[in-house]
Design a protein around this motif. Structure first.
Motif, PDB file in Angstrom:
ATOM      1  N   LEU A   1      -5.358  -4.248  -1.189  1.00  0.00           N
ATOM      2  CA  LEU A   1      -5.994  -3.241  -1.212  1.00  0.00           C
ATOM      3  C   LEU A   1      -6.668  -2.689   0.715  1.00  0.00           C
TER       4      LEU A   1
ATOM      5  N   ARG B   1       0.791  -0.981   0.154  1.00  0.00           N
ATOM      6  CA  ARG B   1      -0.280  -0.556   0.048  1.00  0.00           C
ATOM      7  C   ARG B   1       0.822   1.488   0.040  1.00  0.00           C
TER       8      ARG B   1
ATOM      9  N   LYS C   1      -2.902   4.394  -4.665  1.00  0.00           N
ATOM     10  CA  LYS C   1      -2.880   3.683  -4.203  1.00  0.00           C
ATOM     11  C   LYS C   1      -1.848   2.399  -3.249  1.00  0.00           C
TER      12      LYS C   1
END
Length: 279
Positions: free
Chosen positions: A190, A137, A214
């Motif tokens: 995620l 991430r 992201k």
């Protein structure tokens, strides 16, 4: 007499059918992909269909990515226009078989050159040198390389070896998780259920580009994977022609442009073009 005349008629029919079926795959009737391109003005190219930024089939059925751009450029140098290319989905397990059976004329599908594979197919290239890396991430600061994964949950696809390499060589306390696809790994990272994914850096960069802001590639590769273009075994003329095409792609800027357009959004640092390994 009836039986003999029937046999006389039947044998030529079988011969005709057999000859026709022998032409079904297309490329097996030519000694080289160069001849196929010159005479038919068409090529069937094996590519991946599930790797963003490299080889991805879009909802409308088209293929996009760096491998696709490399394939189109090489085909054009061989005399085949984009509209006359048929892209055929390949997976890691069937690339050699597709070439051996004549189902495809070449393979451009994150296909690492190895001595074992050279026993079955010919390779031009490499057109890219990848390295195993981690995808995490974007706000993850603690994971800076494979040795920082002890106690963390690492994802890779079933049947692949990268995650096991991390456990054996870098982080014995890492928790390995397998998914059927890298897309499933991405979803779980995620969602916070897993901490990282490992495979070749340019593949990971494709996913990072797909999820801009992201995800990020750590940027500390710890292996070397040389991607080549697979051809029929002993297609010396084809190997030379494809290498010549790649050399031109490197020198005229098309290679850098294609890579930047495909995975640049991930922040992936576009490297210099690799050195061809002609043999």
């Amino acid at each position: 007499m009836f039986g003999r005349s029937l046999l006389t008629v039947f044998v030529p029919v079988v011969a005709v059918v057999a000859a026709a079926s022998g032409c079904g795959g297309g490329s097996e009737t030519y000694a080289s992909v160069v001849d196929k391109a010159k005479n038919d003005k068409k090529l069937v190219i094996g590519v991946k269909a599930d790797q963003p930024g490299l080889g991805l089939r879009t909802p409308d059925g088209a293929f996009t990515g760096f491998d696709i751009e490399v394939a189109k450029y090489v085909a054009r140098q061989l005399g085949v226009e984009e509209k006359d290319i048929t892209f055929k989905e390949t997976v890691s397990a069937n690339r050699e078989a597709f070439l051996e059976q004549g189902q495809v004329d070449m393979v451009v599908a994150t296909y690492s050159i190895t001595d074992a594979r050279k026993q079955k197919v010919s390779f031009a290239g490499p057109y890219f040198v990848a390295g195993q890396d981690l995808l995490v991430r974007s706000d993850e600061g603690a994971l800076t390389g494979p040795e920082t994964l002890n106690g963390k949950k690492l994802c890779s696809v079933a049947g692949s070896t990268p995650a096991q390499k991390v456990k054996e060589e870098y982080a014995k306390e890492v928790q390995l998780q397998e998914e059927r696809t890298y897309s499933a790994c991405v979803d779980r990272v995620l969602g916070g259920q897993l901490d990282a994914i490992t495979t070749d850096n340019v593949i990971l960069a494709g996913y990072a580009a797909q999820h801009t802001g992201k995800l990020k590639v750590v940027g500390k590769p710890f292996s070397t994977e040389k991607y080549g273009i697979g051809l029929k075994k002993d297609d010396t003329a084809g190997r030379k022609a494809v290498n010549d095409a790649l050399e031109k792609m490197f020198s005229d800027g098309s290679w850098t442009q294609a890579l930047q357009a495909s995975v640049g959004a991930s922040g992936f640092a576009v490297p210099q073009a690799p050195q061809l390994e002609r043999y």
